[in-house]
Design an enzyme around this catalytic site. Structure first.
Site, PDB file in Angstrom:
ATOM      1  CD  GLU A 179      -9.499   3.086   8.291  1.00 42.76           C
ATOM      2  OE1 GLU A 179     -10.360   2.183   8.249  1.00 42.76           O
ATOM      3  OE2 GLU A 179      -8.429   2.920   8.222  1.00 42.76           O
ATOM      4  CE  LYS A 202      -3.252  -1.640   8.141  1.00 42.17           C
ATOM      5  NZ  LYS A 202      -3.666  -1.166   6.972  1.00 42.17           N
TER       6      LYS A 202
HETATM    7  N1  PSU Z   1      -4.972   1.072   9.515  1.00 42.84           N
HETATM    8  C1  PSU Z   1      -5.168   0.610  10.760  1.00 42.84           C
HETATM    9  N2  PSU Z   1      -5.799  -0.462  10.969  1.00 42.84           N
HETATM   10  C2  PSU Z   1      -6.670  -1.052   9.820  1.00 42.84           C
HETATM   11  C3  PSU Z   1      -6.477  -0.222   8.636  1.00 42.84           C
HETATM   12  C4  PSU Z   1      -5.756   0.880   8.581  1.00 42.84           C
HETATM   13  O1  PSU Z   1      -4.400   1.073  11.703  1.00 42.84           O
HETATM   14  O2  PSU Z   1      -7.330  -2.030  10.104  1.00 42.84           O
HETATM   15  C5  PSU Z   1      -7.616  -1.048   7.577  1.00 42.84           C
HETATM   16  C6  PSU Z   1      -7.965   0.255   6.452  1.00 42.84           C
HETATM   17  O3  PSU Z   1      -9.265   0.448   6.704  1.00 42.84           O
HETATM   18  C7  PSU Z   1      -7.311   0.025   5.212  1.00 42.84           C
HETATM   19  C8  PSU Z   1      -7.332  -1.392   5.340  1.00 42.84           C
HETATM   20  O4  PSU Z   1      -7.912   0.507   4.085  1.00 42.84           O
HETATM   21  O5  PSU Z   1      -6.712  -1.862   6.733  1.00 42.84           O
HETATM   22  C9  PSU Z   1      -6.252  -2.144   4.033  1.00 42.84           C
HETATM   23  O6  PSU Z   1      -7.277  -3.305   3.817  1.00 42.84           O
HETATM   24  P1  PSU Z   1      -6.588  -4.255   2.443  1.00 42.84           P
HETATM   25  O7  PSU Z   1      -5.332  -4.487   2.618  1.00 42.84           O
HETATM   26  O8  PSU Z   1      -7.698  -5.482   2.407  1.00 42.84           O
HETATM   27  O9  PSU Z   1      -7.031  -3.237   1.323  1.00 42.84           O
END
Ligand code: PSU
Ligand code: MN
Length: 301
Positions: A22, A157
């Site tokens: 991604e 996370k």
């Molecule tokens: N994993 C990482 N760093 C990131 C992300 C994932 O180590 O920045 C990103 C991914 O793209 C994931 C996003 O989809 O964080 C989640 O964002 P949100 O909570 O706004 O959906």
């Protein structure tokens, strides 16, 4: 609207292994120049297995599957204007000829369109802390009910409410497999205290389960939870202190919605003196390694 790099297109057509990567992690997840180094090294890890790496983003209104080095540099450059693109944002970014960094949900959706079955990231989005008030639940979770993609991630996370995240996945019928672990990893650390139903010790078994799931015609993805290697795992108490502080500051500043995850990752990195950034990079590399091995088995290599 989709440009798939020629060698990747060929690999897909020949049923050869491909692993997607991604781009939100590049533009919104890490600072420059660590983001470029991470993105390039991820591709190298995957390619060392003879597997095609396909980094995915939207560049000037075109979905690009397989960015070249210049395109990675462009998306990573803080001077480039890049929208954080979830699945809902894709058509707008295309019509407006914008640059877009794809999140897990958007990358999974593009994998589905392109026929890519494996994808490595850092940590997926999930149910945010305080979600019973804010309703902030990442669209990543819903995407696991739609696209037939296995996502290798270091759990969810630790900035999230992990218990609610697991309940959400359970309700939606999303399969979660722990790789060589009995518990859900918490991104920066190996432990969350939440037990997983299925532990798989062998990438070949994971490939087999994916083949069976999709062979039966089930929609949706597989969440492969891969803990960060022991030597990099962040002590839970220490990282939780940094997370709590970052969440509190975020709430004081009124940061909401899309900005939440990028803010927290950045702030935690500042609080920990960049220690969390290093951990983040290592866990992504570890996920690339596992995704490549699963993809090879899946495609019978
Ligand atoms: N994993 C990482 N760093 C990131 C992300 C994932 O180590 O920045 C990103 C991914 O793209 C994931 C996003 O989809 O964080 C989640 O964002 P949100 O909570 O706004 O959906
Ligand atoms: Mn959100």
């Amino acid at each position: 609207m989709i440009r798939i790099r020629e060698d990747i297109k060929q690999a897909i057509a020949d049923n050869k292994p491909v692993v997607a990567l991604e781009s939100t992690i590049i533009s919104h997840g890490m600072p420059y120049p660590e983001n470029v180094k991470t993105a390039i090294h991820c591709q190298d890890i995957i390619e060392a297995y003879g597997v095609q790496a396909a980094t995915i983003a939207i560049i000037a209104g075109e979905i690009v599957v397989g960015l070249d080095d210049d395109e990675i540099e462009y998306i990573a450059d803080p001077k480039t204007e890049v929208l954080k693109v979830g699945r809902k944002d894709i058509p707008v970014a295309i019509e407006r000829k914008m640059n877009g960094a794809l999140t897990v949900s958007a990358t999974m959706a593009v994998c589905q369109m392109a026929g890519i079955r494996f994808f490595a990231t850092g940590g997926i989005g999930g149910v945010h802390r305080g979600a019973s008030e804010t309703f902030d639940i990442s669209s990543d979770l819903e995407e696991f009910t739609k696209s037939q993609v296995a996502v290798v991630s270091a759990g969810a996370k630790a900035i999230l409410d992990l218990e609610k995240t697991m309940e959400y996945l359970e309700t939606k019928g999303v399969l979660v497999l722990g790789y060589q672990t009995n518990e859900l990893p918490a991104f920066y650390s190996r432990e969350s205290g939440l037990r997983l139903e299925y532990r798989c010790d062998d990438p070949e078994e994971i490939a087999g389960i994916c083949r069976t799931k999709w062979g039966l015609g089930f929609e949706g993805g597989v969440f492969v939870a891969n803990p960060i290697p022991k030597e990099y795992s962040y002590p839970v108490e220490e990282i939780n202190k940094a997370i709590d502080q970052a969440v509190e500051e975020m709430n004081e500043r009124g940061i909401k919605g899309k900005a939440t995850t990028p803010y927290l990752l950045k702030r935690i990195s500042e609080i920990t003196g960049n220690k969390s950034l290093k951990v983040n990079m290592e866990l992504v590399f570890n996920n690339c390694d596992l995704a490549a091995r699963i993809a090879k088995y899946y495609w019978g290599e």
